[in-house]
Design an enzyme around this catalytic site. Structure first.
Site, short mmCIF file in Angstrom:
data_model
loop_
_atom_site.label_atom_id
_atom_site.label_comp_id
_atom_site.label_asym_id
_atom_site.label_seq_id
_atom_site.Cartn_x
_atom_site.Cartn_y
_atom_site.Cartn_z
N ASP A 196 -3.41 7.94 8.10
CA ASP A 196 -4.45 7.07 8.67
C ASP A 196 -3.87 6.16 9.75
O ASP A 196 -4.50 5.19 10.14
CB ASP A 196 -5.10 6.23 7.56
CG ASP A 196 -4.07 5.42 6.79
OD1 ASP A 196 -2.89 5.45 7.16
OD2 ASP A 196 -4.45 4.75 5.82
N HIS A 223 -0.26 4.84 6.92
CA HIS A 223 0.37 5.47 5.76
C HIS A 223 0.69 6.93 6.04
O HIS A 223 0.02 7.57 6.84
CB HIS A 223 -0.55 5.34 4.55
CG HIS A 223 -0.96 3.91 4.30
ND1 HIS A 223 -2.21 3.44 4.62
CD2 HIS A 223 -0.26 2.87 3.82
CE1 HIS A 223 -2.27 2.14 4.33
NE2 HIS A 223 -1.10 1.77 3.86
N SER A 268 0.80 -1.22 0.00
CA SER A 268 0.00 0.00 0.00
C SER A 268 0.83 1.27 0.00
O SER A 268 0.33 2.33 -0.36
CB SER A 268 -0.92 0.01 1.23
OG SER A 268 -0.15 -0.14 2.40
#
Ligand SMILES: *[C@@H]1O[C@H](CO)[C@@H](O)[C@H](O)[C@H]1NC(C)=O
Ligand SMILES: *[C@@H]1O[C@H](CO)[C@@H](O)[C@H](O)[C@H]1NC(C)=O
Ligand SMILES: *[C@@H]1O[C@H](CO)[C@@H](O)[C@H](O)[C@H]1NC(C)=O
Ligand SMILES: *[C@@H]1O[C@H](CO)[C@@H](O)[C@H](O)[C@H]1NC(C)=O
Length: 386
Positions: free
Chosen positions: A340, A343, A35
């Site tokens: 978040d 990240h 991610s």
């Protein structure tokens, strides 16, 4: 100067082909990862990254797990290349200057559990490689003609491209949760990564830009999930055992990359110490204009971490019997490091990229940007001393 540095510079003095624009040595980027560099793969397969993800980004939906740009976006920008489309994205994609195989929750290791049952991503590094191989062959089916030719990279780009890799963080959390001994699973994991890099080399890849893994113990999600006792924090406030795990992985990765330089002399490898840059930022956040170092900007639960794994940013969740979308970010993400809780924010990514783009945190100390604009890799004074 060591001989391999000389050959590195020579190898990167690649001829510019014709007058094709942009005038870069790297006409394309092919990215593999999780991610940290997903630009739409997970969204394509499992549903969009919901707002406020992407709120700072110009293109919507952004398909990214951040308020804005990721390191891979900033790298593409700095090379004068368009943002990378996710290979899995079948709408509005343009692969003429590369493709992105990275997907949220991806691991180097194979997975047994489906994603819907709480497992990690099915798009493991091995699957990403299969996708790449498919892409390489099928993109050259120029008999398709017409618009397809404008949407696919030229054949020669595959050997001239920059291959970027940023993966491993999820293997560490998985190994840790399964209580596997690090001395066992880290070498196995790096072994798989090495095989993957060699496969890319066999497909013609020659220029590798490999990120190590960041300080896992400085993220809200590891901190909130484990609540280390005071003696397990370092002076900065990060969880020592997670950072040690990351460093253990990184040391071995660096050694492996050094070995690859010997095994694959036609290739160039930059080992990029993202860990140290991120740790520097976290440890001196205020000095660099950031506040609430460990607090998720878009999270739930308040407190120092503002993180609740069951109520993550952009996810639907139930609160007091009502389904709600976790949409409320902090007022000013440009002052936050963590978006978040897992990240980084665009602001942090920009700060990080400024420091990794000049070679200061790479081994050898090379910069892809100078390779693009100056026609050669720059080796800094620090590099000459070695
Ligand atoms: C998947 O299952 C195989 C066979 O049981 C096992 O060896 C392997 O460790 C498992 N992998 C993971 C990631 O759980
Ligand atoms: C794909 O992107 C490239 C680079 O941005 C651009 O030159 C080309 O026109 C695009 N192709 C199509 C069909 O839009
Ligand atoms: C990585 O390895 C090289 C030797 O190959 C060494 O000079 C460098 O300091 C190492 N980098 C880090 C961050 O450990
Ligand atoms: C849920 O209900 C409790 C008890 O009525 C209340 O204290 C809390 O603020 C509510 N939470 C939300 C997010 O509305």
């Amino acid at each position: 100067m060591e001989p391999f540095l000389v050959s590195l510079i020579l190898l990167l003095l690649l001829p510019l082909h014709g007058s094709s624009s942009p005038p870069c040595n790297f006409p394309a980027i092919f990215n593999f990862g999780d991610s940290n560099s997903d630009t739409g793969a997970h969204s394509s397969a499992f549903g969009p990254a919901l707002p406020p993800n992407g709120e700072t980004f110009s293109v919507q939906p952004a398909g990214r797990y951040s308020d804005g740009r990721l390191l891979i976006d900033l790298l593409a920008e700095s090379l004068g290349l368009p943002y990378l489309s996710a290979y899995l994205d079948s709408v509005g994609t343009n692969f003429s200057h590369g493709a992105n195989f990275a997907a949220l929750s991806s691991t180097i290791n194979d997975q047994n559990e489906t994603f819907s049952r709480g497992g990690y991503s099915p798009f493991t590094l091995g699957v990403q490689l299969q996708e790449f191989t498919q892409f390489k062959y099928r993109s050259q089916l120029y008999f398709l003609g017409g618009v397809f030719m404008e949407l696919m990279p030229k054949e020669e780009y595959f050997s001239r491209a920059l291959y970027t890799i940023d993966i491993g963080q999820n293997d560490l959390t998985q190994g840790y949760s399964a209580k596997k001994p690090a001395e066992e699973f880290i070498p196995d994991t790096i072994g798989l990564l090495t095989t993957a890099i060699k496969s890319i080399y066999d497909e013609g890849g020659r220029h590798f830009w490999i990120h190590n893994t960041g300080p896992l113990g400085c993220l809200s999600y590891t901190l909130a999930a484990t609540r280390p006792v005071p003696s397990e924090f370092d002076s900065v406030g990060c969880a020592v055992r997670f950072n040690e795990l990351a460093q253990q992985f990184n040391r071995m990765l660096n050694e492996t990359v050094a070995k690859l330089r010997e095994d694959l002399p036609l290739a160039t490898f930059a080992y990029v110490d993202v860990y140290s840059v991120k740790y520097l930022l976290v440890s001196q956040a205020e000095k660099y204009g950031f506040e609430h170092t460990f607090t998720a900007c878009c999270g739930y639960g308040g407190g120092a971490y503002n993180y609740d794994g069951s109520k993550r940013c952009g996810f639907r969740t139930e609160i007091n019997g009502t389904e709600v979308l976790m949409t409320k970010p902090c007022e000013d993400p440009s002052k936050r490091i963590l978006w978040d809780g897992i990240h980084y924010s665009e602001a942090a990514n920009r700060w990080i990229f400024d420091r990794i783009s000049n070679g200061e945190f790479s081994y050898p100390p090379t910069s892809p940007i100078s390779a693009c604009h100056g026609g050669k890799m720059v080796v800094t004074e620090k590099g000459k001393d070695r």
